[in-house]
Design a protein around this motif. Structure first.
Motif, short mmCIF file in Angstrom:
data_model
loop_
_atom_site.label_atom_id
_atom_site.label_comp_id
_atom_site.label_asym_id
_atom_site.label_seq_id
_atom_site.Cartn_x
_atom_site.Cartn_y
_atom_site.Cartn_z
N SER A 52 5.70 33.07 72.41
CA SER A 52 5.74 31.81 73.15
C SER A 52 6.79 30.90 72.54
O SER A 52 6.86 30.74 71.31
N VAL A 53 7.64 30.31 73.39
CA VAL A 53 8.69 29.39 72.93
C VAL A 53 8.68 28.15 73.82
O VAL A 53 8.01 28.12 74.86
N THR A 54 9.42 27.14 73.41
CA THR A 54 9.54 25.90 74.18
C THR A 54 10.94 25.78 74.74
O THR A 54 11.92 25.96 74.01
N LEU A 55 11.04 25.48 76.02
CA LEU A 55 12.34 25.39 76.69
C LEU A 55 13.23 24.35 76.00
O LEU A 55 12.82 23.20 75.80
N GLY A 56 14.43 24.76 75.62
CA GLY A 56 15.39 23.87 74.99
C GLY A 56 15.21 23.70 73.50
O GLY A 56 16.05 23.08 72.84
N ASP A 57 14.15 24.25 72.93
CA ASP A 57 13.91 24.15 71.49
C ASP A 57 14.53 25.37 70.81
O ASP A 57 13.92 26.43 70.71
N GLU A 58 15.74 25.20 70.32
CA GLU A 58 16.47 26.32 69.72
C GLU A 58 15.75 26.87 68.51
O GLU A 58 15.85 28.07 68.21
N SER A 70 12.54 27.24 68.13
CA SER A 70 11.50 28.16 68.58
C SER A 70 12.09 29.48 69.08
O SER A 70 11.44 30.51 69.04
N TYR A 71 13.34 29.44 69.56
CA TYR A 71 13.97 30.67 70.07
C TYR A 71 14.15 31.72 68.98
O TYR A 71 14.31 32.91 69.27
N LYS A 72 14.12 31.28 67.72
CA LYS A 72 14.27 32.22 66.62
C LYS A 72 13.11 33.22 66.58
O LYS A 72 13.21 34.28 65.97
N TYR A 73 12.00 32.87 67.23
CA TYR A 73 10.82 33.72 67.20
C TYR A 73 10.77 34.68 68.39
O TYR A 73 9.81 35.44 68.54
N LEU A 74 11.81 34.64 69.24
CA LEU A 74 11.87 35.62 70.32
C LEU A 74 12.06 37.02 69.74
O LEU A 74 12.86 37.20 68.82
N GLU A 115 5.31 40.22 76.49
CA GLU A 115 5.16 39.07 77.39
C GLU A 115 5.75 37.83 76.74
O GLU A 115 5.42 37.50 75.60
N ILE A 116 6.62 37.16 77.47
CA ILE A 116 7.28 35.94 76.98
C ILE A 116 6.77 34.75 77.78
O ILE A 116 6.81 34.75 79.01
N THR A 117 6.27 33.75 77.08
CA THR A 117 5.84 32.49 77.69
C THR A 117 6.81 31.39 77.28
O THR A 117 7.04 31.18 76.09
N VAL A 118 7.38 30.71 78.27
CA VAL A 118 8.29 29.59 78.00
C VAL A 118 7.58 28.31 78.44
O VAL A 118 7.29 28.13 79.62
N LYS A 119 7.30 27.44 77.48
CA LYS A 119 6.60 26.19 77.77
C LYS A 119 7.59 25.06 78.03
O LYS A 119 8.71 25.08 77.54
N GLU A 120 7.11 24.08 78.77
CA GLU A 120 7.94 22.91 79.06
C GLU A 120 8.09 22.07 77.81
O GLU A 120 7.15 21.91 77.04
N ASN A 121 9.28 21.54 77.60
CA ASN A 121 9.53 20.68 76.45
C ASN A 121 9.01 19.29 76.75
O ASN A 121 9.52 18.59 77.61
N SER A 122 7.98 18.88 76.01
CA SER A 122 7.36 17.58 76.26
C SER A 122 7.67 16.58 75.15
O SER A 122 6.92 15.65 74.90
N GLY A 123 8.77 16.77 74.46
CA GLY A 123 9.17 15.84 73.42
C GLY A 123 8.21 15.84 72.26
O GLY A 123 7.92 16.87 71.69
N ASP A 124 7.67 14.66 71.92
CA ASP A 124 6.77 14.53 70.78
C ASP A 124 5.32 14.80 71.14
O ASP A 124 4.43 14.68 70.30
N THR A 125 5.06 15.11 72.41
CA THR A 125 3.68 15.36 72.82
C THR A 125 3.17 16.65 72.19
O THR A 125 3.82 17.69 72.28
N PRO A 126 2.01 16.62 71.54
CA PRO A 126 1.47 17.86 70.94
C PRO A 126 1.25 18.93 71.99
O PRO A 126 0.98 18.61 73.15
N PRO A 127 1.37 20.19 71.63
CA PRO A 127 1.15 21.26 72.60
C PRO A 127 -0.28 21.24 73.15
O PRO A 127 -1.22 20.91 72.44
N THR A 128 -0.43 21.56 74.42
CA THR A 128 -1.73 21.58 75.06
C THR A 128 -2.49 22.84 74.64
O THR A 128 -1.93 23.93 74.67
N PRO A 129 -3.76 22.70 74.26
CA PRO A 129 -4.52 23.89 73.87
C PRO A 129 -4.60 24.90 75.01
O PRO A 129 -4.65 24.54 76.18
#
Length: 437
Positions: free
Chosen positions: A184-190, A192-196, A253-267
Protein backbone atom coordinates in the motif's frame (compact mmCIF):
# COMPACT_ATOMS: atom_id res chain seq x y z
CA UNK A 1 26.55 -55.52 -45.08
CA UNK A 2 27.84 -52.05 -44.66
CA UNK A 3 24.34 -50.63 -45.16
CA UNK A 4 22.87 -53.14 -42.68
CA UNK A 5 25.54 -52.23 -40.12
CA UNK A 6 24.73 -48.53 -40.52
CA UNK A 7 21.04 -49.28 -40.08
CA UNK A 8 21.66 -51.28 -36.89
CA UNK A 9 23.92 -48.56 -35.55
CA UNK A 10 21.32 -45.89 -36.23
CA UNK A 11 18.61 -48.08 -34.66
CA UNK A 12 20.66 -48.65 -31.49
CA UNK A 13 21.46 -44.95 -31.23
CA UNK A 14 17.75 -44.10 -31.50
CA UNK A 15 16.89 -46.62 -28.78
CA UNK A 16 19.61 -45.22 -26.51
CA UNK A 17 18.39 -41.66 -27.01
CA UNK A 18 14.80 -42.76 -26.34
CA UNK A 19 15.65 -44.50 -23.07
CA UNK A 20 18.02 -41.74 -22.01
CA UNK A 21 15.35 -39.14 -22.65
CA UNK A 22 12.79 -41.08 -20.67
CA UNK A 23 15.26 -41.64 -17.85
CA UNK A 24 15.74 -37.89 -17.65
CA UNK A 25 12.01 -37.09 -17.87
CA UNK A 26 10.09 -36.00 -14.78
CA UNK A 27 8.16 -38.94 -13.34
CA UNK A 28 5.75 -37.42 -10.79
CA UNK A 29 4.90 -39.75 -7.89
CA UNK A 30 2.81 -37.33 -5.82
CA UNK A 31 1.65 -33.76 -6.34
CA UNK A 32 -0.65 -31.41 -4.43
CA UNK A 33 -1.61 -27.84 -5.33
CA UNK A 34 -4.68 -27.70 -3.02
CA UNK A 35 -6.88 -26.71 -5.98
CA UNK A 36 -9.58 -29.19 -4.90
CA UNK A 37 -10.07 -27.42 -1.54
CA UNK A 38 -12.18 -24.42 -0.57
CA UNK A 39 -11.26 -21.57 1.74
CA UNK A 40 -10.92 -22.70 5.41
CA UNK A 41 -10.88 -26.41 4.51
CA UNK A 42 -8.47 -28.63 6.47
CA UNK A 43 -6.91 -31.38 4.28
CA UNK A 44 -7.24 -34.77 5.99
CA UNK A 45 -7.30 -38.48 5.17
CA UNK A 46 -7.58 -39.51 1.53
CA UNK A 47 -5.20 -41.59 -0.56
CA UNK A 48 -2.17 -39.95 1.04
CA UNK A 49 -3.37 -39.94 4.68
CA UNK A 50 -3.15 -36.16 5.03
CA UNK A 51 -2.84 -34.88 8.61
CA UNK A 52 -2.90 -31.23 9.73
CA UNK A 53 -1.83 -30.03 13.18
CA UNK A 54 -2.19 -26.57 14.71
CA UNK A 55 -5.74 -25.89 13.51
CA UNK A 56 -8.10 -23.92 15.75
CA UNK A 57 -11.75 -24.87 15.25
CA UNK A 58 -15.06 -23.07 15.75
CA UNK A 59 -17.76 -24.65 17.90
CA UNK A 60 -19.42 -26.03 14.75
CA UNK A 61 -16.24 -27.89 13.77
CA UNK A 62 -15.18 -25.53 10.96
CA UNK A 63 -11.63 -24.18 10.88
CA UNK A 64 -11.27 -20.76 12.47
CA UNK A 65 -7.53 -20.20 12.23
CA UNK A 66 -4.20 -22.01 12.30
CA UNK A 67 -3.31 -24.70 9.74
CA UNK A 68 -5.98 -24.50 7.02
CA UNK A 69 -6.63 -23.56 3.40
CA UNK A 70 -6.54 -19.93 2.27
CA UNK A 71 -8.68 -19.80 -0.84
CA UNK A 72 -7.96 -16.40 -2.37
CA UNK A 73 -4.26 -15.66 -1.86
CA UNK A 74 -1.01 -16.82 -3.46
CA UNK A 75 1.54 -15.72 -0.87
CA UNK A 76 3.56 -18.92 -1.40
CA UNK A 77 4.20 -17.98 -5.04
CA UNK A 78 1.93 -20.53 -6.66
CA UNK A 79 -1.75 -20.17 -7.54
CA UNK A 80 -4.52 -19.85 -4.95
CA UNK A 81 -5.73 -21.73 -2.99
CA UNK A 82 -2.78 -22.62 -0.78
CA UNK A 83 -2.20 -24.04 2.70
CA UNK A 84 -1.24 -22.01 5.76
CA UNK A 85 1.01 -23.97 8.14
CA UNK A 86 0.54 -22.55 11.62
CA UNK A 87 3.43 -21.20 13.67
CA UNK A 88 4.82 -22.82 16.82
CA UNK A 89 4.40 -26.44 15.77
CA UNK A 90 1.70 -26.36 13.10
CA UNK A 91 2.22 -28.99 10.41
CA UNK A 92 0.96 -30.79 7.29
CA UNK A 93 1.88 -34.45 6.67
CA UNK A 94 1.35 -36.90 3.80
CA UNK A 95 2.13 -40.62 3.53
CA UNK A 96 2.93 -41.39 -0.12
CA UNK A 97 2.96 -44.91 -1.66
CA UNK A 98 5.81 -45.02 -4.18
CA UNK A 99 4.10 -47.51 -6.50
CA UNK A 100 7.11 -49.80 -6.81
CA UNK A 101 9.57 -46.98 -7.39
CA UNK A 102 12.69 -46.70 -5.27
CA UNK A 103 16.03 -44.94 -5.09
CA UNK A 104 16.73 -41.25 -5.67
CA UNK A 105 13.87 -38.76 -5.76
CA UNK A 106 13.25 -35.02 -5.50
CA UNK A 107 10.79 -33.18 -3.24
CA UNK A 108 9.85 -29.72 -4.47
CA UNK A 109 7.35 -27.12 -3.22
CA UNK A 110 6.65 -23.39 -2.99
CA UNK A 111 6.64 -21.44 0.26
CA UNK A 112 6.98 -17.84 1.38
CA UNK A 113 9.09 -18.87 4.38
CA UNK A 114 12.71 -19.95 4.22
CA UNK A 115 12.32 -21.50 7.69
CA UNK A 116 9.53 -23.94 6.78
CA UNK A 117 11.04 -27.28 7.85
CA UNK A 118 10.69 -30.76 6.36
CA UNK A 119 10.99 -34.22 7.91
CA UNK A 120 10.90 -37.46 5.89
CA UNK A 121 10.35 -41.01 7.14
CA UNK A 122 11.25 -43.85 4.75
CA UNK A 123 14.07 -42.02 2.94
CA UNK A 124 17.11 -39.87 3.66
CA UNK A 125 16.52 -36.14 3.21
CA UNK A 126 19.36 -34.18 1.62
CA UNK A 127 20.29 -30.50 1.72
CA UNK A 128 17.76 -27.90 0.59
CA UNK A 129 18.22 -25.73 -2.51
CA UNK A 130 16.05 -22.60 -2.58
CA UNK A 131 15.27 -20.75 -5.82
CA UNK A 132 12.93 -17.80 -5.42
CA UNK A 133 9.95 -19.19 -3.49
CA UNK A 134 10.72 -22.82 -4.49
CA UNK A 135 12.48 -25.28 -2.16
CA UNK A 136 13.96 -28.53 -3.52
CA UNK A 137 15.25 -31.47 -1.46
CA UNK A 138 16.95 -34.65 -2.74
CA UNK A 139 15.67 -37.93 -1.25
CA UNK A 140 17.79 -41.08 -1.30
CA UNK A 141 17.12 -44.69 -0.36
CA UNK A 142 13.34 -44.41 -0.75
CA UNK A 143 11.22 -47.56 -1.10
CA UNK A 144 7.71 -48.71 -0.25
CA UNK A 145 6.20 -45.52 1.20
CA UNK A 146 7.54 -42.22 2.48
CA UNK A 147 5.94 -39.89 5.00
CA UNK A 148 6.65 -36.20 4.45
CA UNK A 149 5.98 -33.61 7.15
CA UNK A 150 6.09 -29.83 6.66
CA UNK A 151 6.15 -27.85 9.90
CA UNK A 152 6.91 -24.48 11.52
CA UNK A 153 8.81 -24.28 14.81
CA UNK A 154 9.20 -20.49 14.77
CA UNK A 155 6.67 -17.83 15.80
CA UNK A 156 5.54 -17.15 12.21
CA UNK A 157 3.02 -18.82 9.91
CA UNK A 158 4.08 -20.21 6.54
CA UNK A 159 2.29 -20.70 3.22
CA UNK A 160 2.70 -23.95 1.23
CA UNK A 161 1.71 -24.76 -2.35
CA UNK A 162 2.56 -26.72 -5.51
CA UNK A 163 4.13 -29.76 -3.82
CA UNK A 164 5.51 -32.58 -5.96
CA UNK A 165 7.62 -35.69 -5.39
CA UNK A 166 9.25 -37.04 -8.54
CA UNK A 167 12.03 -39.10 -10.06
CA UNK A 168 14.15 -38.16 -13.04
CA UNK A 169 15.16 -34.76 -14.28
CA UNK A 170 12.49 -32.25 -13.29
CA UNK A 171 12.07 -28.80 -14.74
CA UNK A 172 13.88 -26.09 -12.83
CA UNK A 173 11.70 -23.64 -10.88
CA UNK A 174 11.28 -20.34 -12.69
CA UNK A 175 12.11 -18.46 -9.49
CA UNK A 176 9.76 -15.50 -9.96
CA UNK A 177 8.72 -13.62 -6.83
CA UNK A 178 7.33 -10.24 -5.76
CA UNK A 179 8.47 -10.86 -2.19
CA UNK A 180 5.06 -10.02 -0.70
CA UNK A 181 1.35 -10.54 -1.32
CA UNK A 182 0.30 -6.88 -1.16
CA UNK A 183 1.61 -3.35 -0.79
CA UNK A 184 0.00 0.00 0.00
CA UNK A 185 1.32 3.45 -0.96
CA UNK A 186 0.04 7.04 -0.97
CA UNK A 187 -0.42 8.90 -4.25
CA UNK A 188 2.33 11.49 -4.71
CA UNK A 189 4.28 10.35 -1.64
CA UNK A 190 7.64 9.43 -3.14
CA UNK A 191 8.87 8.09 0.19
CA UNK A 192 6.08 5.51 0.27
CA UNK A 193 6.92 4.45 -3.31
CA UNK A 194 10.15 2.96 -1.98
CA UNK A 195 8.03 0.14 -0.55
CA UNK A 196 6.62 -0.89 -3.93
CA UNK A 197 7.75 -4.45 -4.74
CA UNK A 198 10.02 -5.18 -7.70
CA UNK A 199 9.91 -8.51 -9.50
CA UNK A 200 12.69 -10.95 -8.60
CA UNK A 201 13.66 -12.84 -11.77
CA UNK A 202 16.96 -14.46 -10.83
CA UNK A 203 17.12 -16.66 -13.94
CA UNK A 204 16.64 -13.76 -16.35
CA UNK A 205 13.58 -15.34 -18.00
CA UNK A 206 11.37 -13.57 -20.50
CA UNK A 207 8.19 -12.68 -18.62
CA UNK A 208 4.93 -10.92 -19.41
CA UNK A 209 3.87 -8.31 -16.85
CA UNK A 210 0.37 -6.86 -16.67
CA UNK A 211 -1.74 -4.59 -14.46
CA UNK A 212 -5.45 -5.27 -13.99
CA UNK A 213 -6.10 -1.51 -13.58
CA UNK A 214 -3.63 0.64 -15.49
CA UNK A 215 -5.39 3.78 -14.24
CA UNK A 216 -4.01 2.85 -10.80
CA UNK A 217 -0.53 1.53 -11.67
CA UNK A 218 1.40 0.22 -14.68
CA UNK A 219 4.26 -2.25 -14.86
CA UNK A 220 7.04 -2.72 -17.42
CA UNK A 221 8.60 -5.92 -18.72
CA UNK A 222 11.20 -5.87 -15.91
CA UNK A 223 8.53 -5.78 -13.21
CA UNK A 224 9.02 -2.12 -12.26
CA UNK A 225 5.72 -0.62 -11.03
CA UNK A 226 4.69 2.98 -11.72
CA UNK A 227 1.89 4.59 -9.69
CA UNK A 228 -0.76 6.44 -11.73
CA UNK A 229 -3.87 7.05 -9.60
CA UNK A 230 -5.93 6.11 -6.54
CA UNK A 231 -7.43 2.62 -6.29
CA UNK A 232 -6.42 -1.05 -6.32
CA UNK A 233 -4.78 -3.16 -9.00
CA UNK A 234 -3.30 -6.63 -9.30
CA UNK A 235 0.15 -6.75 -10.88
CA UNK A 236 0.94 -10.10 -12.52
CA UNK A 237 4.15 -11.55 -13.95
CA UNK A 238 3.92 -14.74 -16.05
CA UNK A 239 6.46 -17.10 -17.58
CA UNK A 240 5.08 -19.61 -20.09
CA UNK A 241 7.64 -22.33 -19.35
CA UNK A 242 10.12 -24.09 -21.63
CA UNK A 243 12.19 -27.27 -21.80
CA UNK A 244 14.38 -26.12 -18.89
CA UNK A 245 12.15 -24.05 -16.58
CA UNK A 246 8.62 -24.66 -15.36
CA UNK A 247 5.82 -22.18 -16.01
CA UNK A 248 4.99 -19.75 -13.21
CA UNK A 249 2.62 -16.86 -12.55
CA UNK A 250 3.00 -14.56 -9.55
CA UNK A 251 0.81 -11.63 -8.51
CA UNK A 252 0.84 -8.78 -5.99
CA UNK A 253 -2.01 -6.47 -5.01
CA UNK A 254 -1.18 -2.76 -5.01
CA UNK A 255 -3.35 -0.26 -3.14
CA UNK A 256 -2.83 3.44 -3.89
CA UNK A 257 -4.40 5.72 -1.28
CA UNK A 258 -5.38 9.33 -1.75
CA UNK A 259 -2.92 11.86 -0.37
CA UNK A 260 -4.73 13.66 2.44
CA UNK A 261 -1.86 15.83 3.62
CA UNK A 262 -1.46 15.76 7.39
CA UNK A 263 -4.67 13.79 7.93
CA UNK A 264 -3.90 10.46 9.65
CA UNK A 265 -4.62 7.38 7.54
CA UNK A 266 -8.14 5.99 7.88
CA UNK A 267 -8.30 2.61 9.63
CA UNK A 268 -9.08 -0.34 7.40
CA UNK A 269 -11.95 -2.74 7.97
CA UNK A 270 -11.68 -4.36 11.40
CA UNK A 271 -9.43 -7.44 11.37
CA UNK A 272 -9.53 -10.62 13.40
CA UNK A 273 -6.37 -11.56 15.27
CA UNK A 274 -5.69 -14.34 12.74
CA UNK A 275 -6.01 -11.89 9.83
CA UNK A 276 -3.67 -9.41 11.54
CA UNK A 277 -1.10 -12.13 12.25
CA UNK A 278 -1.23 -13.29 8.64
CA UNK A 279 -0.37 -9.79 7.39
CA UNK A 280 2.43 -9.40 9.94
CA UNK A 281 3.96 -12.85 9.41
CA UNK A 282 4.18 -12.20 5.67
CA UNK A 283 6.88 -9.61 6.52
CA UNK A 284 9.29 -12.33 7.71
CA UNK A 285 11.65 -12.10 10.67
CA UNK A 286 14.87 -10.83 9.11
CA UNK A 287 14.32 -7.28 10.38
CA UNK A 288 11.63 -5.17 12.03
CA UNK A 289 9.00 -4.28 9.43
CA UNK A 290 5.56 -2.71 9.13
CA UNK A 291 2.41 -3.77 7.28
CA UNK A 292 1.46 -1.54 4.34
CA UNK A 293 3.93 1.23 5.12
CA UNK A 294 2.63 1.82 8.68
CA UNK A 295 -1.03 1.91 7.72
CA UNK A 296 -3.51 2.03 10.62
CA UNK A 297 -5.61 -1.05 11.37
CA UNK A 298 -8.21 -2.06 13.93
CA UNK A 299 -7.98 -5.54 15.47
CA UNK A 300 -10.66 -7.22 17.59
CA UNK A 301 -9.86 -9.92 20.12
CA UNK A 302 -10.18 -11.25 23.67
CA UNK A 303 -7.63 -10.24 26.31
CA UNK A 304 -5.39 -13.21 27.17
CA UNK A 305 -3.55 -13.17 30.50
CA UNK A 306 -3.17 -10.31 32.96
CA UNK A 307 -2.52 -6.86 31.41
CA UNK A 308 0.91 -5.42 32.23
CA UNK A 309 0.50 -1.81 33.31
CA UNK A 310 3.80 -0.18 32.36
CA UNK A 311 5.59 1.47 35.29
CA UNK A 312 8.87 3.30 35.82
CA UNK A 313 10.84 1.43 38.48
CA UNK A 314 13.30 4.35 38.73
CA UNK A 315 10.56 6.89 39.51
CA UNK A 316 8.57 5.50 42.45
CA UNK A 317 6.98 2.92 40.15
CA UNK A 318 4.97 5.67 38.44
CA UNK A 319 2.77 4.77 35.48
CA UNK A 320 4.08 5.44 31.99
CA UNK A 321 0.46 5.79 30.90
CA UNK A 322 0.22 2.70 28.70
CA UNK A 323 -0.41 -1.02 29.00
CA UNK A 324 0.89 -4.16 27.29
CA UNK A 325 -1.19 -7.32 26.83
CA UNK A 326 -2.11 -10.06 24.35
CA UNK A 327 -5.30 -10.73 22.41
CA UNK A 328 -6.65 -13.81 20.61
CA UNK A 329 -9.71 -14.67 18.54
CA UNK A 330 -11.10 -16.78 21.35
CA UNK A 331 -10.97 -16.57 25.14
CA UNK A 332 -7.75 -18.11 26.42
CA UNK A 333 -6.49 -18.68 22.86
CA UNK A 334 -2.85 -19.47 22.13
CA UNK A 335 -2.59 -17.78 18.71
CA UNK A 336 -2.01 -14.31 20.16
CA UNK A 337 -1.09 -10.83 18.98
CA UNK A 338 0.95 -8.62 21.33
CA UNK A 339 -0.62 -5.21 22.00
CA UNK A 340 2.43 -3.06 22.67
CA UNK A 341 2.30 0.12 24.78
CA UNK A 342 -1.43 0.71 24.33
CA UNK A 343 -3.21 3.88 25.47
CA UNK A 344 -6.70 4.06 26.94
CA UNK A 345 -9.95 4.90 25.14
CA UNK A 346 -9.81 8.20 23.25
CA UNK A 347 -6.01 7.72 23.13
CA UNK A 348 -5.76 8.96 26.73
CA UNK A 349 -2.91 8.03 29.04
CA UNK A 350 -3.72 5.66 31.86
CA UNK A 351 -3.86 6.96 35.43
CA UNK A 352 -4.07 5.17 38.76
CA UNK A 353 -7.85 5.71 38.58
CA UNK A 354 -8.26 4.18 35.11
CA UNK A 355 -5.90 1.20 35.00
CA UNK A 356 -8.65 -1.29 35.82
CA UNK A 357 -10.98 -0.48 32.93
CA UNK A 358 -10.50 -3.95 31.36
CA UNK A 359 -9.32 -7.41 32.35
CA UNK A 360 -8.52 -10.90 31.08
CA UNK A 361 -11.34 -12.27 28.92
CA UNK A 362 -12.73 -8.86 27.92
CA UNK A 363 -13.40 -8.28 24.23
CA UNK A 364 -11.50 -5.24 22.96
CA UNK A 365 -10.88 -3.41 19.69
CA UNK A 366 -7.40 -1.91 19.32
CA UNK A 367 -6.33 0.62 16.71
CA UNK A 368 -2.69 0.99 15.66
CA UNK A 369 0.16 -0.05 13.37
CA UNK A 370 0.88 -3.73 12.62
CA UNK A 371 4.55 -4.66 12.85
CA UNK A 372 6.95 -7.56 13.13
CA UNK A 373 9.35 -6.53 15.89
CA UNK A 374 12.66 -8.40 15.51
CA UNK A 375 15.27 -8.61 18.28
CA UNK A 376 18.17 -11.05 18.42
CA UNK A 377 16.78 -12.89 15.43
CA UNK A 378 13.37 -13.49 17.05
CA UNK A 379 10.26 -11.89 15.58
CA UNK A 380 7.23 -10.83 17.64
CA UNK A 381 3.98 -9.89 15.83
CA UNK A 382 2.64 -6.69 17.42
CA UNK A 383 0.15 -3.87 17.08
CA UNK A 384 1.95 -0.74 18.27
CA UNK A 385 1.42 3.05 18.48
CA UNK A 386 -2.07 2.01 19.53
CA UNK A 387 -5.06 2.78 21.73
CA UNK A 388 -8.29 1.08 22.72
CA UNK A 389 -11.33 1.78 20.56
CA UNK A 390 -13.87 -0.22 22.57
CA UNK A 391 -14.16 -2.58 25.54
CA UNK A 392 -16.92 -5.21 25.45
CA UNK A 393 -18.66 -3.15 22.78
CA UNK A 394 -18.53 0.13 24.72
CA UNK A 395 -16.49 3.07 23.42
CA UNK A 396 -16.62 4.82 26.81
CA UNK A 397 -15.48 1.95 29.01
CA UNK A 398 -18.44 2.47 31.30
CA UNK A 399 -20.18 -0.78 32.10
CA UNK A 400 -22.02 0.07 35.31
CA UNK A 401 -22.70 3.80 35.62
CA UNK A 402 -23.87 5.13 38.98
CA UNK A 403 -25.28 8.48 39.99
CA UNK A 404 -24.01 8.59 43.59
CA UNK A 405 -20.69 10.32 44.27
CA UNK A 406 -18.48 10.79 47.29
CA UNK A 407 -18.24 14.58 47.29
CA UNK A 408 -14.90 14.49 49.11
CA UNK A 409 -13.15 12.37 46.43
CA UNK A 410 -11.36 14.03 43.47
CA UNK A 411 -12.95 13.54 40.03
CA UNK A 412 -11.22 12.93 36.68
CA UNK A 413 -12.48 13.00 33.10
CA UNK A 414 -11.89 10.09 30.70
CA UNK A 415 -8.59 11.65 29.63
CA UNK A 416 -7.34 11.40 33.21
CA UNK A 417 -7.54 15.16 33.88
CA UNK A 418 -8.80 16.40 37.23
CA UNK A 419 -12.11 18.29 36.97
CA UNK A 420 -14.05 20.56 39.32
CA UNK A 421 -17.33 20.01 41.11
CA UNK A 422 -19.31 21.74 38.36
CA UNK A 423 -18.20 19.31 35.65
CA UNK A 424 -21.03 17.41 33.95
CA UNK A 425 -20.65 14.11 32.09
CA UNK A 426 -18.46 11.04 32.51
CA UNK A 427 -16.02 11.14 35.42
CA UNK A 428 -13.87 8.68 37.39
CA UNK A 429 -14.27 8.93 41.16
CA UNK A 430 -12.99 6.53 43.82
CA UNK A 431 -11.78 4.31 40.96
CA UNK A 432 -15.32 4.01 39.49
CA UNK A 433 -16.75 5.41 36.26
CA UNK A 434 -19.91 7.40 36.83
CA UNK A 435 -22.12 9.96 35.10
CA UNK A 436 -22.68 13.37 36.66
CA UNK A 437 -25.88 15.08 35.51
Amino acid sequence: MKQNYSFVKLFMLTVMVFFAGNAMAEDIIWSEDFSSYADKDVPSGGAYSYVCEGTIYNDDGTAKSGTRIYGSENTAGGTAPELLVAKNGGSFSATVPLGGRSGDMTLQFKTNRNDLKVEVTGATLGEKVRTGNTDSYPLTGASGTVTIKFFMSSSSNARLDDIKLFQGQGLKPAGLSWGKASSSVTLGDEESYKYLPTLSNENGLTVTCTSSEEAVATVNSNGVITVVGVGKTTITASFAGNSEYEAQTVSVEITVKENSGDTPPTPTTELTVAEALEKINALGTETTGYVDNKAVFQVKGYVVGTPDWQRNSKNNNALYGNVEFKIADEKGGSNTLTVYHCKNLDNASYTEETINNFKEGDLVVVEGILQMFVKNGVGTPEISSCHLVSINGSTTGINNAKAELNDNAPAYNVAGQKVGAGFKGIVIKNGKKVIVK
